[in-house]
Design a protein around this motif. Structure first.
Motif, PDB file in Angstrom:
ATOM      1  N   ALA A 220       0.810  -1.226   0.000  1.00 18.73           N
ATOM      2  CA  ALA A 220       0.000   0.000   0.000  1.00 18.73           C
ATOM      3  C   ALA A 220       0.840   1.270   0.000  1.00 18.73           C
ATOM      4  O   ALA A 220       0.307   2.367  -0.081  1.00 18.73           O
ATOM      5  N   GLU A 221       2.156   1.132   0.093  1.00 13.70           N
ATOM      6  CA  GLU A 221       3.046   2.298   0.025  1.00 13.70           C
ATOM      7  C   GLU A 221       4.415   1.809  -0.430  1.00 13.70           C
ATOM      8  O   GLU A 221       4.747   0.633  -0.262  1.00 13.70           O
ATOM      9  N   PRO A 222       5.214   2.696  -1.010  1.00 13.15           N
ATOM     10  CA  PRO A 222       6.559   2.280  -1.434  1.00 13.15           C
ATOM     11  C   PRO A 222       7.415   1.928  -0.226  1.00 13.15           C
ATOM     12  O   PRO A 222       7.323   2.573   0.818  1.00 13.15           O
ATOM     13  N   ASP A 241       6.052  -8.509  -0.302  1.00 15.96           N
ATOM     14  CA  ASP A 241       5.476  -7.295  -0.875  1.00 15.96           C
ATOM     15  C   ASP A 241       4.158  -7.614  -1.584  1.00 15.96           C
ATOM     16  O   ASP A 241       4.124  -8.463  -2.475  1.00 15.96           O
ATOM     17  N   ILE A 242       3.103  -6.922  -1.188  1.00 15.23           N
ATOM     18  CA  ILE A 242       1.813  -7.052  -1.888  1.00 15.23           C
ATOM     19  C   ILE A 242       1.524  -5.718  -2.562  1.00 15.23           C
ATOM     20  O   ILE A 242       1.682  -4.660  -1.948  1.00 15.23           O
ATOM     21  N   GLY A 244      -1.051  -3.303  -5.140  1.00 15.01           N
ATOM     22  CA  GLY A 244      -2.398  -3.135  -5.690  1.00 15.01           C
ATOM     23  C   GLY A 244      -2.819  -1.695  -5.665  1.00 15.01           C
ATOM     24  O   GLY A 244      -2.147  -0.836  -5.093  1.00 15.01           O
ATOM     25  N   SER A 246      -6.704   0.765  -5.946  1.00 13.89           N
ATOM     26  CA  SER A 246      -8.174   0.714  -5.991  1.00 13.89           C
ATOM     27  C   SER A 246      -8.697   0.640  -7.413  1.00 13.89           C
ATOM     28  O   SER A 246      -9.650  -0.092  -7.688  1.00 13.89           O
ATOM     29  N   ASP A 310       2.722   4.998 -10.978  1.00 12.76           N
ATOM     30  CA  ASP A 310       3.772   4.271 -10.249  1.00 12.76           C
ATOM     31  C   ASP A 310       4.942   3.998 -11.180  1.00 12.76           C
ATOM     32  O   ASP A 310       4.740   3.582 -12.323  1.00 12.76           O
ATOM     33  N   ARG A 332       5.707   7.285  -6.870  1.00 11.01           N
ATOM     34  CA  ARG A 332       4.730   7.697  -7.874  1.00 11.01           C
ATOM     35  C   ARG A 332       5.305   8.938  -8.526  1.00 11.01           C
ATOM     36  O   ARG A 332       6.004   9.693  -7.871  1.00 11.01           O
ATOM     37  N   LYS A 426      -0.884   4.297   5.631  1.00 13.34           N
ATOM     38  CA  LYS A 426       0.050   4.834   4.643  1.00 13.34           C
ATOM     39  C   LYS A 426       0.808   5.979   5.291  1.00 13.34           C
ATOM     40  O   LYS A 426       0.204   6.922   5.789  1.00 13.34           O
TER      41      LYS A 426
END
Ligand code: DLL
Length: 434
Positions: A220-222, A241-242, A244, A246, A310, A332, A426
């Protein structure tokens, strides 16, 4: 007919994870053709955009034909707020999520029953890749609510046959208590929040290395490799690391395999990735650029060539050979700081801060104006027990390494222990005070 109604889920690897690259690409093409047709027929925005670009669903004969299609951006989502990009009647939309982002209106996304089913499957697949097994207890500290993290992960944890502890984000002392008392095998939360939890363990007089946790599924964050080492060291677990977003679905667009820990495999049977350069042209695998995605199975909210902002690189598959990987996200392009002509990402600073043993990982970046010039200061807390002169020396080292590697001089300042904001989800690194 839905694009995925026929899927069967097997214990262990999903069938799609075992496809050859050719089989996967054949599946992608069928699903791409379905998606483009579905979007064109049911979303006036896409029809108008395709017509204006002179492209028709029948023109998609090959995966390479995707380049004929126009991009979709965050602004398109905002312009069609709230439900303008939905491709099914509202009665078929079973759930809505939304993300606030940094500016302006919410980004609203929707899911049909089948979309939710696919999402749960993809989280189950992601957890399995992370080393999680049926019967495990999983502590879910992603936020529940409009954010996709909590509820998205939740359904997949259940789907894999695990016990979910739906803790959500925040209430850090309670997180520690539940981890201590319920003895979960795995935790899901942002990497920065996991470090907040590790701090809270220590504050409660508990050793975070002695907890029951074996795996952390963080995203959810770098976050950098240096941050991974810090997490694994402090909590004595494997951190994977996951990835994704929205607009595609939420968590589980890709996930790293615990045995290789070499970047998330994109689940390419559901999402078609591309990398583009600054001129918006597709580049070859291995060349860094902006990640662009097309959904391949989404019914309620198909997205065509969505520009994620990203920055990463597409790499060949390893533990799941047909599914390409992405390198760790640098940031990003909207997080990029341009300081006196030099491009900088908070992840570059993170890497350097993590290398210096006297410094903790708690740091922020403050952007100010000095005369007409922008000035960036790193404020960082020293680690506990570090003497003042050592901490001051490490600041000088920090400044030197930033100058050597990023090519620009930043201000560096110590912050007293416990004074910088702690992550509850985050993490915000950059404070623009101009
Ligand atoms: O953050 C979905 C998610 C939830 C992913 C839980 C993983 C775990 P959004 O709020 O829409 O969705 O934010 C998406 O977060 O475009 C990236 O910039 C960043 N991001 C997500 N995962 C990673 C990751 C969720 N593993 C945005 N590494 C994305 C780096 C990530 N950045």
């Amino acid at each position: 007919m839905s694009a995925t109604a026929q899927l069967t889920v097997e214990p262990g690897l999903h069938v799609e994870e075992r496809l050859t690259r050719e089989e996967l690409e054949a599946l992608q093409l069928r699903r791409l053709q379905w998606t483009v047709r579905h979007a064109y027929d049911n979303v006036p925005f896409y029809r108008a955009k395709f017509d204006a670009a002179g492209v028709h669903p029948d023109d998609i004969q090959d995966l390479a034909d995707i380049e004929k299609l126009p991009f979709t951006t965050k602004a398109d989502l905002r312009d069609n707020y709230p439900f303008g990009l939905f491709a099914v009647p509202m009665e078929q939309v079973r759930r809505i999520h939304a993300s606030s982002g940094t500016t302006g209106r919410l980004t609203v996304v929707g899911y049909t029953d089948q979309d939710l089913e696919n999402w749960a499957d993809l989280i189950a697949r992601s957890l399995y890749a992370s080393g999680v097994r049926p019967g495990w207890r999983v502590h879910n500290a992603y936020g529940y609510g409009l954010f996709t993290g909590g509820l998205g992960a939740h359904a997949g944890i259940e789907k894999l046959g695990c016990t979910v502890i739906p803790m959500s984000g925040g209430q850090t002392e309670k997180q520690v208590q539940l981890i201590h008392d319920f003895e979960p095998d795995a935790i899901m939360c942002t990497p920065s929040y996991l470090l907040t939890i590790a701090d809270a363990f220590e504050k409660a007089g508990l050793d975070p290395r002695a907890s029951s946790l074996k795996v952390a599924i963080c995203g959810a964050e770098p976050w950098t490799e240096a941050m991974r080492h810090e997490i694994e060291d402090r909590l004595n677990l494997k951190a994977v690391d996951i990835y994704g977003l929205s607009e595609m679905m939420g968590p589980g667009v890709g996930n790293e395999c615990v045995e290789t820990q070499d970047g998330p495999h994109i689940w390419e049977d559901h999402f078609l990735p591309e990398i583009i350069d600054e001129d918006l042209r597709q580049v070859e695998d291995g060349v860094p650029g902006e990640l662009v995605f097309t959904t391949l199975t989404k019914e309620a909210f198909p997205m065509i060539r969505y520009r994620t902002r990203d920055l990463t690189t597409l790499l060949p598959g390893t533990a799941r050979p047909a599914h390409r990987r992405i390198a760790k996200i640098t940031g990003r392009n909207d997080d990029m700081i341009i300081l006196r002509g030099v491009n900088l990402f908070p992840t570059q600073i993170e890497e350097i801060v993590c290398e210096i043993p006297e410094l903790s990982t708690h740091f922020i970046l403050e952007l100010t104006k000095r005369g007409t010039m922008d000035h960036l200061t790193v404020k960082v807390e020293p680690r506990e027990g570090v003497a003042e002169h050592e901490a001051n020396n490490s600041l000088k080292l920090l400044q030197k390494r930033i100058k050597d590697r990023a090519g620009t001089t930043l201000g560096t300042e110590l912050a007293a222990q416990g004074t910088l904001p702690r992550s509850e989800g985050k993490l915000k690194r950059l404070y623009d005070l101009r």
